[in-house]
Design an enzyme around this catalytic site. Structure first.
Site, PDB file in Angstrom:
ATOM      1  N   THR A  72       0.795  -1.086  -0.010  1.00  0.00           N
ATOM      2  CA  THR A  72      -0.205   0.053   0.038  1.00  0.00           C
ATOM      3  C   THR A  72       0.942   1.298  -0.137  1.00  0.00           C
ATOM      4  O   THR A  72       0.799   2.056  -0.842  1.00  0.00           O
ATOM      5  CB  THR A  72      -1.091  -0.092   1.128  1.00  0.00           C
ATOM      6  OG1 THR A  72      -1.917  -1.023   0.940  1.00  0.00           O
ATOM      7  CG2 THR A  72      -1.821   1.245   1.377  1.00  0.00           C
ATOM      8  N   ASN A 150      -5.222  -9.953  -7.608  1.00  0.00           N
ATOM      9  CA  ASN A 150      -5.482 -10.546  -6.388  1.00  0.00           C
ATOM     10  C   ASN A 150      -6.811 -11.542  -6.319  1.00  0.00           C
ATOM     11  O   ASN A 150      -6.897 -12.517  -5.598  1.00  0.00           O
ATOM     12  CB  ASN A 150      -5.642  -9.547  -5.321  1.00  0.00           C
ATOM     13  CG  ASN A 150      -6.521  -8.546  -5.667  1.00  0.00           C
ATOM     14  OD1 ASN A 150      -6.518  -7.689  -6.568  1.00  0.00           O
ATOM     15  ND2 ASN A 150      -7.186  -7.995  -4.561  1.00  0.00           N
ATOM     16  N   GLN A 178       0.668  -9.584  -5.651  1.00  0.00           N
ATOM     17  CA  GLN A 178       0.119 -10.921  -5.874  1.00  0.00           C
ATOM     18  C   GLN A 178       0.860 -11.835  -6.788  1.00  0.00           C
ATOM     19  O   GLN A 178       0.527 -13.083  -7.011  1.00  0.00           O
ATOM     20  CB  GLN A 178      -1.289 -10.598  -6.380  1.00  0.00           C
ATOM     21  CG  GLN A 178      -2.208 -10.253  -5.485  1.00  0.00           C
ATOM     22  CD  GLN A 178      -2.454 -11.345  -3.949  1.00  0.00           C
ATOM     23  OE1 GLN A 178      -1.920 -12.317  -4.059  1.00  0.00           O
ATOM     24  NE2 GLN A 178      -2.903 -10.525  -2.807  1.00  0.00           N
ATOM     25  N   SER A 198       4.691  -6.822  -0.873  1.00  0.00           N
ATOM     26  CA  SER A 198       4.522  -6.935   0.413  1.00  0.00           C
ATOM     27  C   SER A 198       4.961  -8.356   1.037  1.00  0.00           C
ATOM     28  O   SER A 198       4.689  -9.117   0.301  1.00  0.00           O
ATOM     29  CB  SER A 198       2.882  -6.944   0.732  1.00  0.00           C
ATOM     30  OG  SER A 198       2.589  -5.575   1.333  1.00  0.00           O
ATOM     31  N   GLY A 199       5.689  -8.260   2.142  1.00  0.00           N
ATOM     32  CA  GLY A 199       6.250  -9.411   2.744  1.00  0.00           C
ATOM     33  C   GLY A 199       5.166 -10.457   2.958  1.00  0.00           C
ATOM     34  O   GLY A 199       5.599 -11.658   2.730  1.00  0.00           O
ATOM     35  N   HIS A 200       4.090 -10.127   3.475  1.00  0.00           N
ATOM     36  CA  HIS A 200       3.224 -10.883   4.037  1.00  0.00           C
ATOM     37  C   HIS A 200       2.427 -11.694   3.058  1.00  0.00           C
ATOM     38  O   HIS A 200       1.692 -12.899   3.472  1.00  0.00           O
ATOM     39  CB  HIS A 200       2.190 -10.190   5.255  1.00  0.00           C
ATOM     40  CG  HIS A 200       1.118  -9.387   4.487  1.00  0.00           C
ATOM     41  ND1 HIS A 200      -0.125 -10.073   4.165  1.00  0.00           N
ATOM     42  CD2 HIS A 200       1.226  -8.124   3.721  1.00  0.00           C
ATOM     43  CE1 HIS A 200      -0.894  -8.808   3.632  1.00  0.00           C
ATOM     44  NE2 HIS A 200      -0.029  -7.992   3.202  1.00  0.00           N
ATOM     45  N   THR A 235      13.169   4.936  10.782  1.00  0.00           N
ATOM     46  CA  THR A 235      14.241   3.990  11.182  1.00  0.00           C
ATOM     47  C   THR A 235      13.745   2.614  10.500  1.00  0.00           C
ATOM     48  O   THR A 235      12.496   2.090  10.729  1.00  0.00           O
ATOM     49  CB  THR A 235      14.109   3.852  12.769  1.00  0.00           C
ATOM     50  OG1 THR A 235      14.616   5.129  13.116  1.00  0.00           O
ATOM     51  CG2 THR A 235      15.236   2.717  13.058  1.00  0.00           C
ATOM     52  N   CYS A 322     -16.997  -5.491   2.563  1.00  0.00           N
ATOM     53  CA  CYS A 322     -18.071  -5.346   3.363  1.00  0.00           C
ATOM     54  C   CYS A 322     -18.198  -3.917   3.777  1.00  0.00           C
ATOM     55  O   CYS A 322     -17.431  -3.317   4.181  1.00  0.00           O
ATOM     56  CB  CYS A 322     -17.874  -6.096   4.821  1.00  0.00           C
ATOM     57  SG  CYS A 322     -18.062  -7.874   4.262  1.00  0.00           S
TER      58      CYS A 322
HETATM   59  N1  PMP Z   1      -1.831  -4.839  -4.002  1.00  0.00           N
HETATM   60  C1  PMP Z   1      -2.444  -5.841  -4.341  1.00  0.00           C
HETATM   61  C2  PMP Z   1      -2.487  -6.560  -5.646  1.00  0.00           C
HETATM   62  C3  PMP Z   1      -2.849  -6.711  -3.297  1.00  0.00           C
HETATM   63  O1  PMP Z   1      -3.336  -7.872  -3.478  1.00  0.00           O
HETATM   64  C4  PMP Z   1      -2.563  -5.970  -1.649  1.00  0.00           C
HETATM   65  C5  PMP Z   1      -3.080  -6.856  -0.688  1.00  0.00           C
HETATM   66  N2  PMP Z   1      -4.291  -7.313  -0.777  1.00  0.00           N
HETATM   67  C6  PMP Z   1      -1.845  -4.706  -1.719  1.00  0.00           C
HETATM   68  C7  PMP Z   1      -1.520  -4.262  -3.046  1.00  0.00           C
HETATM   69  C8  PMP Z   1      -1.854  -4.151  -0.498  1.00  0.00           C
HETATM   70  O2  PMP Z   1      -0.908  -4.810   0.200  1.00  0.00           O
HETATM   71  P1  PMP Z   1      -0.759  -4.586   1.814  1.00  0.00           P
HETATM   72  O3  PMP Z   1      -1.979  -4.430   2.410  1.00  0.00           O
HETATM   73  O4  PMP Z   1       0.227  -5.350   2.327  1.00  0.00           O
HETATM   74  O5  PMP Z   1       0.012  -2.986   2.045  1.00  0.00           O
END
Ligand code: PMP
Length: 381
Positions: A72, A150, A178, A198-200, A235, A322
């Site tokens: 994001t 996504n 994605q 994104s790492g997660h 940081t 939602c």
């Molecule tokens: N771009 C895409 C295509 C995503 O799928 C996502 C997370 N669903 C994001 C951006 C945003 O990632 P984050 O919530 O980790 O900032």
């Protein structure tokens, strides 16, 4: 009750090896990489090593990696930074199916007078390339496109988009949130100026991500400060960055070794559902990332269906938001031409390399059984 987690596009489990790599950087090696004492210098060396690892994952140079809090922030930095770096250009081109972190920012910018052009997709989720070619003009500050969607997993032809952009000297930003960890990424082959992830989404923790910034690309910071070569203040989240580097290394190993296995499991799940529910159909077509399938079950109430799946230990999701007024259908599926009803009857299953045959077969069976419960007259093979 055993849990079958098929919502890996929402987030992934932190891998034990990633956790292990991060562990010492909380309580033992907690120095600030900017400090000149040994604890700080130790942290600095670890940051340099992590940056090299993430750069290799993208086939980029280490100086081109900016660590952020996630996709994001990276998306915001690319869009706002490109607009600020080129104040004479007041137009952004994107697609109709981007993530909300892009579309909501662009809606805000449109309200402030920036021209925003959303290129449509066809009924298979593919990008309308002639429309893209017509939309990108020399007054465009940035072309921003996702790599893989996504919700459907559909992959956009980013290298072709780059050729269109560069013909007008327009920079290209790719949202690879994605695709990172699912298919190999090469910023050189893509021809992009910026790339987010994104790492997660690839088994690192939440709250850490990357913006790749091509050497020499014009970009104003979003957060000011001396870190990240003055490009992103704050940081560094060193434990998160070390976890991200470990996750990139592991993802690369998995992509090298098991890619066909993941697509095989996804295809088994998809064909299992389609053969037991003849009315079901897949939203989106190839090329797709190997872990995702989005299936429309016409006539079925998607939210209720997911609730029942959840009660059976199966975690999946619906590409919908939602809101106070109830569930809104997915903008991605609507852009592909689905009716509101069909969009609300669609569910997404997203696997990871941790998904097993047992998971897939349990989900296939539960989908058929729950569909039968919800629609008793249903023809189930
Ligand atoms: N771009 C895409 C295509 C995503 O799928 C996502 C997370 N669903 C994001 C951006 C945003 O990632 P984050 O919530 O980790 O900032």
């Amino acid at each position: 009750m055993s849990v079958h987690y098929l919502d890996n596009n929402a987030t992934t489990r932190v891998l034990p090896q990633v956790m292990e790599a991060m562990q010492p950087w909380f309580c033992e090696h907690y120095g600030n990489p900017a400090s000149s004492h040994p604890l700080g210098q130790h942290a600095r060396q670890a940051l340099i090593a992590a940056r090299a690892c993430v750069a290799a994952f993208l086939q980029a140079g280490p100086a081109e990696i900016v660590f952020t809090s996630g996709a994001t922030e990276s998306n915001h930095m690319a869009i706002l930074g490109a607009l600020q770096a080129n104040p004479s250009r007041r137009k952004i081109v994107t697609s109709a199916v981007e993530h909300s972190s892009t579309l909501r920012l662009l809606a805000q910018l449109a309200a402030q007078g920036v021209e925003v052009v959303k290129v449509p997709v066809n009924h298979l989720g593919g990008l309308d390339m002639p429309a893209l070619a017509a939309a990108v003009t020399p007054d465009t500050a940035l072309l921003t496109l996702m790599h893989a969607n996504n919700e459907t997993g559909v992959i956009f032809p980013v290298a072709e988009a780059a050729a269109i952009a560069h013909a007008h000297a327009v920079p290209l930003h790719i949202d690879a949130a994605q695709s990172a960890g699912k298919i190999p990424l090469s910023v050189g082959q893509f021809g992009c100026n910026f790339l987010s992830f994104s790492g997660h989404k690839l088994h690192a923790p939440k709250g850490v991500g990357v913006l790749y910034v091509r050497k020499g690309a014009a970009l104003q910071p979003l957060l000011y400060g001396h870190q990240e070569r003055n490009r992103r203040g704050g940081t560094e989240n060193l434990p998160g960055i070390i976890g991200l580097a470990a996750a990139c290394r592991l993802a690369q190993e998995h992509m090298n070794a098991h890619d066909a296995g993941l697509a095989g499991l996804r295809d088994r799940l998809q064909s299992g559902i389609l053969s037991s529910l003849p009315f079901a159909r897949v939203n989106g077509s190839e090329p797709r990332v190997p872990n995702t399938t989005n299936i429309c079950l016409p006539g079925l109430h998607g939210e209720e269906f997911l609730h029942r799946l959840g009660q059976a230990g199966i975690m999946a999701s619906q590409g919908s938001a939602c809101t106070a007024g109830g569930t809104e259908p997915s903008h991605v599926l609507l852009a592909m031409g689905l009716s509101r009803e069909d969009a609300l009857s669609s569910v997404r299953f997203s696997l990871s390399h941790e998904t097993t045959l047992t998971d897939v077969d349990a989900v296939t069976g539960a989908v058929a059984a729950i569909s039968r419960q919800m629609m008793p007259g249903l023809l189930v093979a």
